[in-house]
Design a protein around this motif. Structure first.
Motif, PDB file in Angstrom:
ATOM      1  N   MET A  50       0.848  -1.186   0.000  1.00 39.01           N
ATOM      2  CA  MET A  50       0.000   0.000   0.000  1.00 39.01           C
ATOM      3  C   MET A  50       0.883   1.235   0.000  1.00 39.01           C
ATOM      4  O   MET A  50       1.973   1.240   0.572  1.00 39.01           O
ATOM      5  CB  MET A  50      -0.962   0.019   1.188  1.00 39.01           C
ATOM      6  N   SER A  51       0.414   2.271  -0.677  1.00 40.70           N
ATOM      7  CA  SER A  51       1.124   3.549  -0.734  1.00 40.70           C
ATOM      8  C   SER A  51       0.402   4.535   0.174  1.00 40.70           C
ATOM      9  O   SER A  51      -0.801   4.749   0.021  1.00 40.70           O
ATOM     10  CB  SER A  51       1.143   4.095  -2.166  1.00 40.70           C
ATOM     11  N   ILE A  52       1.146   5.127   1.092  1.00 38.35           N
ATOM     12  CA  ILE A  52       0.553   6.016   2.094  1.00 38.35           C
ATOM     13  C   ILE A  52       1.289   7.345   2.095  1.00 38.35           C
ATOM     14  O   ILE A  52       2.521   7.389   1.962  1.00 38.35           O
ATOM     15  CB  ILE A  52       0.613   5.371   3.496  1.00 38.35           C
ATOM     16  N   GLU A  53       0.536   8.424   2.256  1.00 40.36           N
ATOM     17  CA  GLU A  53       1.115   9.745   2.444  1.00 40.36           C
ATOM     18  C   GLU A  53       0.887  10.171   3.878  1.00 40.36           C
ATOM     19  O   GLU A  53      -0.245  10.164   4.373  1.00 40.36           O
ATOM     20  CB  GLU A  53       0.487  10.772   1.494  1.00 40.36           C
ATOM     21  N   LEU A  78      -2.811   6.603  -0.525  1.00 41.58           N
ATOM     22  CA  LEU A  78      -2.746   6.941  -1.943  1.00 41.58           C
ATOM     23  C   LEU A  78      -3.440   5.875  -2.770  1.00 41.58           C
ATOM     24  O   LEU A  78      -4.200   6.170  -3.681  1.00 41.58           O
ATOM     25  CB  LEU A  78      -1.297   7.082  -2.386  1.00 41.58           C
ATOM     26  N   ARG A  79      -3.152   4.630  -2.442  1.00 41.35           N
ATOM     27  CA  ARG A  79      -3.854   3.518  -3.073  1.00 41.35           C
ATOM     28  C   ARG A  79      -3.330   2.215  -2.516  1.00 41.35           C
ATOM     29  O   ARG A  79      -2.205   2.128  -2.011  1.00 41.35           O
ATOM     30  CB  ARG A  79      -3.688   3.541  -4.592  1.00 41.35           C
ATOM     31  N   SER A  80      -4.182   1.203  -2.580  1.00 42.53           N
ATOM     32  CA  SER A  80      -3.701  -0.160  -2.395  1.00 42.53           C
ATOM     33  C   SER A  80      -3.385  -0.686  -3.785  1.00 42.53           C
ATOM     34  O   SER A  80      -3.990  -0.274  -4.767  1.00 42.53           O
ATOM     35  CB  SER A  80      -4.770  -1.026  -1.721  1.00 42.53           C
ATOM     36  N   HIS A  81      -2.444  -1.582  -3.860  1.00 40.60           N
ATOM     37  CA  HIS A  81      -2.020  -2.081  -5.167  1.00 40.60           C
ATOM     38  C   HIS A  81      -2.655  -3.447  -5.389  1.00 40.60           C
ATOM     39  O   HIS A  81      -2.192  -4.453  -4.873  1.00 40.60           O
ATOM     40  CB  HIS A  81      -0.494  -2.105  -5.249  1.00 40.60           C
ATOM     41  N   GLY A  82      -3.754  -3.424  -6.120  1.00 42.76           N
ATOM     42  CA  GLY A  82      -4.575  -4.611  -6.290  1.00 42.76           C
ATOM     43  C   GLY A  82      -5.713  -4.609  -5.278  1.00 42.76           C
ATOM     44  O   GLY A  82      -5.950  -3.608  -4.588  1.00 42.76           O
ATOM     45  N   PRO A  83      -6.455  -5.707  -5.178  1.00 44.11           N
ATOM     46  CA  PRO A  83      -7.565  -5.797  -4.220  1.00 44.11           C
ATOM     47  C   PRO A  83      -7.101  -5.450  -2.814  1.00 44.11           C
ATOM     48  O   PRO A  83      -5.986  -5.775  -2.415  1.00 44.11           O
ATOM     49  CB  PRO A  83      -7.999  -7.264  -4.329  1.00 44.11           C
ATOM     50  N   LEU A 152       9.543   2.423   1.548  1.00 45.07           N
ATOM     51  CA  LEU A 152      10.230   2.967   0.384  1.00 45.07           C
ATOM     52  C   LEU A 152       9.595   4.304   0.008  1.00 45.07           C
ATOM     53  O   LEU A 152       8.382   4.375  -0.204  1.00 45.07           O
ATOM     54  CB  LEU A 152      10.114   1.982  -0.780  1.00 45.07           C
ATOM     55  N   PRO A 153      10.382   5.387  -0.060  1.00 47.22           N
ATOM     56  CA  PRO A 153       9.801   6.691  -0.405  1.00 47.22           C
ATOM     57  C   PRO A 153       9.298   6.741  -1.838  1.00 47.22           C
ATOM     58  O   PRO A 153       9.883   6.142  -2.740  1.00 47.22           O
ATOM     59  CB  PRO A 153      10.964   7.671  -0.187  1.00 47.22           C
ATOM     60  N   MET A 154       8.193   7.464  -2.040  1.00 47.55           N
ATOM     61  CA  MET A 154       7.622   7.645  -3.374  1.00 47.55           C
ATOM     62  C   MET A 154       8.056   8.994  -3.934  1.00 47.55           C
ATOM     63  O   MET A 154       8.201   9.970  -3.188  1.00 47.55           O
ATOM     64  CB  MET A 154       6.098   7.606  -3.291  1.00 47.55           C
ATOM     65  N   PRO A 155       8.250   9.086  -5.241  1.00 44.29           N
ATOM     66  CA  PRO A 155       8.553  10.391  -5.852  1.00 44.29           C
ATOM     67  C   PRO A 155       7.319  11.280  -5.821  1.00 44.29           C
ATOM     68  O   PRO A 155       6.188  10.790  -5.753  1.00 44.29           O
ATOM     69  CB  PRO A 155       8.945  10.026  -7.287  1.00 44.29           C
ATOM     70  N   LYS A 156       7.527  12.603  -5.896  1.00 45.96           N
ATOM     71  CA  LYS A 156       6.406  13.545  -5.856  1.00 45.96           C
ATOM     72  C   LYS A 156       6.023  14.067  -7.235  1.00 45.96           C
ATOM     73  O   LYS A 156       4.860  14.412  -7.460  1.00 45.96           O
ATOM     74  CB  LYS A 156       6.756  14.707  -4.927  1.00 45.96           C
ATOM     75  N   LYS A 162       3.446   8.415 -11.359  1.00 43.33           N
ATOM     76  CA  LYS A 162       2.713   7.526 -12.259  1.00 43.33           C
ATOM     77  C   LYS A 162       3.503   6.242 -12.507  1.00 43.33           C
ATOM     78  O   LYS A 162       2.949   5.136 -12.493  1.00 43.33           O
ATOM     79  CB  LYS A 162       2.443   8.262 -13.579  1.00 43.33           C
ATOM     80  N   ILE A 163       4.810   6.385 -12.721  1.00 43.52           N
ATOM     81  CA  ILE A 163       5.670   5.219 -12.922  1.00 43.52           C
ATOM     82  C   ILE A 163       5.739   4.378 -11.655  1.00 43.52           C
ATOM     83  O   ILE A 163       5.613   3.149 -11.696  1.00 43.52           O
ATOM     84  CB  ILE A 163       7.085   5.662 -13.340  1.00 43.52           C
ATOM     85  N   ALA A 164       5.937   5.038 -10.516  1.00 45.46           N
ATOM     86  CA  ALA A 164       6.079   4.328  -9.248  1.00 45.46           C
ATOM     87  C   ALA A 164       4.823   3.530  -8.914  1.00 45.46           C
ATOM     88  O   ALA A 164       4.906   2.392  -8.431  1.00 45.46           O
ATOM     89  CB  ALA A 164       6.397   5.313  -8.133  1.00 45.46           C
ATOM     90  N   LEU A 165       3.662   4.105  -9.161  1.00 52.00           N
ATOM     91  CA  LEU A 165       2.406   3.409  -8.872  1.00 52.00           C
ATOM     92  C   LEU A 165       2.209   2.228  -9.811  1.00 52.00           C
ATOM     93  O   LEU A 165       1.737   1.160  -9.399  1.00 52.00           O
ATOM     94  CB  LEU A 165       1.229   4.382  -8.978  1.00 52.00           C
ATOM     95  N   ALA A 166       2.574   2.405 -11.078  1.00 53.24           N
ATOM     96  CA  ALA A 166       2.454   1.298 -12.037  1.00 53.24           C
ATOM     97  C   ALA A 166       3.368   0.140 -11.637  1.00 53.24           C
ATOM     98  O   ALA A 166       2.970  -1.037 -11.707  1.00 53.24           O
ATOM     99  CB  ALA A 166       2.788   1.787 -13.442  1.00 53.24           C
ATOM    100  N   LEU A 167       4.578   0.444 -11.204  1.00 51.68           N
ATOM    101  CA  LEU A 167       5.488  -0.606 -10.771  1.00 51.68           C
ATOM    102  C   LEU A 167       5.009  -1.263  -9.472  1.00 51.68           C
ATOM    103  O   LEU A 167       5.188  -2.463  -9.282  1.00 51.68           O
ATOM    104  CB  LEU A 167       6.897  -0.031 -10.572  1.00 51.68           C
TER     105      LEU A 167
END
Length: 273
Positions: A50-53, A78-83, A152-156, A162-167
């Motif tokens: 999961m991606s969290i801010e 930010l989103r869960s990745h998949g269900p 793992l930090p996400m880019p802003k 967009k790339i980070a979320l797709a990966l």
């Protein structure tokens, strides 16, 4: 899907019970908008990344860990990745004094996992003394289990994000940096420079570490090492084992065996960043 596990009013209530537990399983990905509440929150997933801010920092957190969010701290999923198959516990502000004062990643001891799982069965139940004793155990565990630097930090930059979320949705995606730059509408030079500036890692390092976070989940779930390697885009199992050891100090087989034997995680999961 934008759904809160509990209502904003309950999340900001300082009434009993001291700890409120909630879980949600959904076939679609989940997001929540930026918000805050007066109760502290420990959140995690049973499956997936999961991606969290939190406080303007964006992290990817694996299912093997949880994130502690102190009272009145702005945050969003930010989103869960998949269900989505996630859980949260919400703790009265008045009993958060001995808990971490800043957002952090916790390694979720087996005792804490079991206590939280038990608390999920208490809905619409009049709390008994044994329930309150288990709540005290949950508080004690959160206060003493180690904080780890595993998220793992996400880019802003919106193109890099967009790339980070797709990966994150598909860690095995092996498109090279040129292909990703075209896909996201950013020059390779800008992608390379900005990724390093915004995450502290170059693109290749970041993708590798993302795969290692996913590897933890798959190994704990009992997946064979060869299957994990292939699922994460490594057609050479020896390379996967070497990268895993480089990040965690042990082989995937040793890690998986230690998890089965209920070994503390702290020896393995504090070296990824």
């Amino acid at each position: 899907m934008n759904i809160s596990l509990i209502s904003p009013e309950v999340a900001s209530s300082d009434n009993e019970p001291m700890i409120i537990s909630a879980a949600l399983k959904s076939s679609s990905a989940k997001v929540t908008e930026l918000h805050h509440h007066s109760r502290g929150q420990l959140a995690g997933t049973l499956q997936g990344l999961m991606s969290i801010e939190v406080e303007s920092c964006q992290w990817i957190v694996p299912a093997t860990h949880g994130i502690w969010i102190p009272p009145n701290t702005k945050h969003s999923l930010l989103r869960s990745h998949g269900p989505f198959h996630g859980w949260s516990i919400y703790i009265q502000k008045s009993v958060c004094n001995n808990l971490p004062i800043k957002p952090c990643i916790l390694e979720l001891s087996s005792l804490l996992r079991e206590a939280i799982t038990r608390s999920m069965t208490w809905h619409n139940t009049e709390l008994q003394p044994e329930h309150k004793r288990l709540m005290a155990v949950i508080l004690d565990e959160i206060s003493i289990i180690p904080q780890v630097k595993i998220a793992l930090p996400m880019p802003k930059d919106i193109r890099l994000l967009k790339i980070a979320l797709a990966l994150s949705d598909n860690p095995s995606d092996d498109r090279n940096i040129n292909e990703w730059s075209v896909w996201a509408g950013i020059s390779r030079r800008s992608l390379t420079r900005r990724f390093t500036n915004e995450t502290g890692f170059n693109f290749t390092e970041w993708r590798q570490k993302l795969r290692m976070l996913k590897a933890l989940e798959l190994l704990v779930a009992g997946k064979p090492i060869t299957e994990v390697s292939l699922n994460l885009g490594y057609d050479n199992i020896s390379r996967f084992i070497a990268i895993f050891r480089q990040n965690f100090g042990v082989t995937p087989g040793y890690y998986q065996k230690a998890m089965r034997n209920n070994h503390p995680w702290r020896n393995f999961t504090n070296t990824i960043i």
